[in-house]
Design a protein around this motif. Sequence first.
Motif, mmCIF file in Angstrom:
data_model
loop_
_atom_site.group_PDB
_atom_site.id
_atom_site.type_symbol
_atom_site.label_atom_id
_atom_site.label_comp_id
_atom_site.label_asym_id
_atom_site.label_seq_id
_atom_site.Cartn_x
_atom_site.Cartn_y
_atom_site.Cartn_z
ATOM 1 N N LEU A 296 0.914 -1.227 0.142
ATOM 2 C CA LEU A 296 -0.050 0.116 0.158
ATOM 3 C C LEU A 296 0.926 1.159 -0.038
ATOM 4 N N PHE A 297 0.479 2.114 -0.874
ATOM 5 C CA PHE A 297 1.346 3.564 -0.832
ATOM 6 C C PHE A 297 0.303 4.458 -0.294
ATOM 7 N N ASP A 298 -0.257 4.494 0.753
ATOM 8 C CA ASP A 298 -1.188 5.299 1.492
ATOM 9 C C ASP A 298 -0.405 6.384 2.298
ATOM 10 N N LEU A 299 -1.093 7.623 2.109
ATOM 11 C CA LEU A 299 -0.748 8.881 3.067
ATOM 12 C C LEU A 299 -1.748 9.297 3.655
ATOM 13 N N TYR A 300 -2.094 9.565 4.967
ATOM 14 C CA TYR A 300 -3.183 10.224 5.769
ATOM 15 C C TYR A 300 -2.573 11.583 6.160
ATOM 16 N N VAL A 301 -3.669 12.516 5.777
ATOM 17 C CA VAL A 301 -3.742 13.809 5.921
ATOM 18 C C VAL A 301 -4.600 14.270 7.059
ATOM 19 N N ASP A 302 -4.010 15.155 8.018
ATOM 20 C CA ASP A 302 -5.047 15.643 8.885
ATOM 21 C C ASP A 302 -5.607 16.950 8.552
ATOM 22 N N VAL A 303 -6.736 17.057 8.161
ATOM 23 C CA VAL A 303 -7.548 18.071 7.621
ATOM 24 C C VAL A 303 -8.437 18.496 8.318
ATOM 25 N N LEU A 340 -8.009 12.122 6.131
ATOM 26 C CA LEU A 340 -7.981 12.094 4.760
ATOM 27 C C LEU A 340 -6.998 10.762 4.310
ATOM 28 N N ARG A 341 -7.527 9.874 3.606
ATOM 29 C CA ARG A 341 -6.447 8.875 2.909
ATOM 30 C C ARG A 341 -6.452 9.167 1.686
ATOM 31 N N MET A 342 -5.022 9.079 1.079
ATOM 32 C CA MET A 342 -4.933 8.937 -0.328
ATOM 33 C C MET A 342 -4.069 8.045 -0.776
ATOM 34 N N ASN A 358 3.336 18.954 3.088
ATOM 35 C CA ASN A 358 4.210 19.602 4.281
ATOM 36 C C ASN A 358 4.526 21.023 3.857
ATOM 37 N N GLU A 359 5.112 21.352 2.890
ATOM 38 C CA GLU A 359 5.378 22.612 2.440
ATOM 39 C C GLU A 359 4.070 23.531 2.751
ATOM 40 N N GLN A 360 2.954 23.192 2.643
ATOM 41 C CA GLN A 360 1.724 23.797 2.928
ATOM 42 C C GLN A 360 1.028 23.931 4.359
ATOM 43 N N ASN A 361 2.179 23.223 5.271
ATOM 44 C CA ASN A 361 1.765 23.180 6.452
ATOM 45 C C ASN A 361 0.554 22.108 6.956
ATOM 46 N N TYR A 362 0.311 21.075 5.998
ATOM 47 C CA TYR A 362 -0.579 20.085 6.222
ATOM 48 C C TYR A 362 0.161 18.994 7.040
ATOM 49 N N LYS A 363 -0.398 18.466 8.191
ATOM 50 C CA LYS A 363 0.115 17.421 8.737
ATOM 51 C C LYS A 363 -0.189 15.881 7.974
ATOM 52 N N THR A 364 1.061 15.422 7.670
ATOM 53 C CA THR A 364 0.806 14.038 7.156
ATOM 54 C C THR A 364 1.403 12.891 7.876
ATOM 55 N N TYR A 365 0.797 11.820 7.459
ATOM 56 C CA TYR A 365 1.143 10.429 8.394
ATOM 57 C C TYR A 365 1.399 9.059 7.462
ATOM 58 N N LEU A 366 2.282 8.311 7.824
ATOM 59 C CA LEU A 366 2.458 7.085 7.302
ATOM 60 C C LEU A 366 1.939 5.920 8.270
ATOM 61 N N ALA A 367 1.319 5.011 7.664
ATOM 62 C CA ALA A 367 0.856 3.826 8.573
ATOM 63 C C ALA A 367 1.933 2.659 8.319
ATOM 64 N N ASP A 368 2.605 2.694 9.331
ATOM 65 C CA ASP A 368 3.673 1.478 9.229
ATOM 66 C C ASP A 368 3.226 0.303 9.444
#
Length: 368
Positions: A296-303, A340-342, A358-368
Amino acid sequence: MQGNRVFVIGLGLIGGSLALAIKKQHPSSVIVGYDVNREQADLAASLGVIDEQASRIEEGAETADFVIIAAPVLKAEEVIEHLLSCSFKDGAIITDVGSTKHEIMKKAERFHDNDVTFIGGHPLAGSHKTGVAAANAHLFENAFYVLITNGFALQEATAQLKCLLSGTKATFIEMSSEEHDRIVGAISHFPHIVAAGLVHHLANMDTERFDVRDLAAGGFRDITRIASASPAMWHDVLIHNRSVLLDLMEKWQAEMAEVKAMIENVDSQQIFAYFENAKQYRDMLPQRKKGALPPLFDLYVDVPDYPGIIAKVTDLIARAGISITNIGIIEMREDIIGVLRMSFRSDEDREHAEEVLNEQNYKTYLAD
């Protein structure tokens, strides 16, 4: 590899992706394609995946230096039977891409009586997409590609096949068919059974107050995603690898009996150790290698929840030239940070998207 003719039988995702990888590395090679579905073959030609179409298997086989059988295992057996009656060029090399190898290799032994070399193959990479339209020359990059010779193929022929497939940028591993079926049974085939079993277990859970599918839309959906794989393919796999899978199921039942006993006895120390040992082993698994199950190549975004936020995030990704393969709102978020998951096609696309956000100050997370 100058001027080789490569005959690809089966123009789906795997066959098409191999054709593209070969063409990229060896542009002088001629890729001839055949598919029982004529529309797939026509599409492969129109997309430039193949150079020529063969109207019959015999037509493509008799002039080929290499033959790639890119079909599910039971269909591959039928193709092998067909090919055994064909005429080949001296020194022709045949391979397949099936996910079980023992039965295929037994059937293919007869090729070696006719000075034709058969080398079993299994690229450990795939995608949730199907068909030649989804073919991608980079599909196998950094993935393991298992080759099976069972002592019949000469090193020279194996080296030639590796050279042909060098454009995949895969890591080649040689092993016996028995070894392959045992290992892949444990890390791919059996997990599919478990995932399907979990889905059936949920489907049989009756409740009048809630639709349990809504509550299962988070982590449960993720851990059972492989249950959405092709039923026809997994029907074939279970039949072909039945002895390995039956042994694995017996061991699994014994292990579940031990877990059941721990819970019944409220054995706090053993329960903790069970999960602790599993965590330690799982945390040691390589993160950036492609294995038998597609990653999975998922990225979670806190919005925040306000109108237009998803459009704003996806617009940033699109402007960076990154393709999103899936997107969704996560309502059940135990152990997950970010609403939000992409999903992305590759780890590189995900890393790029992470940098952009991240450059636009969004917090992102990976699910290990």
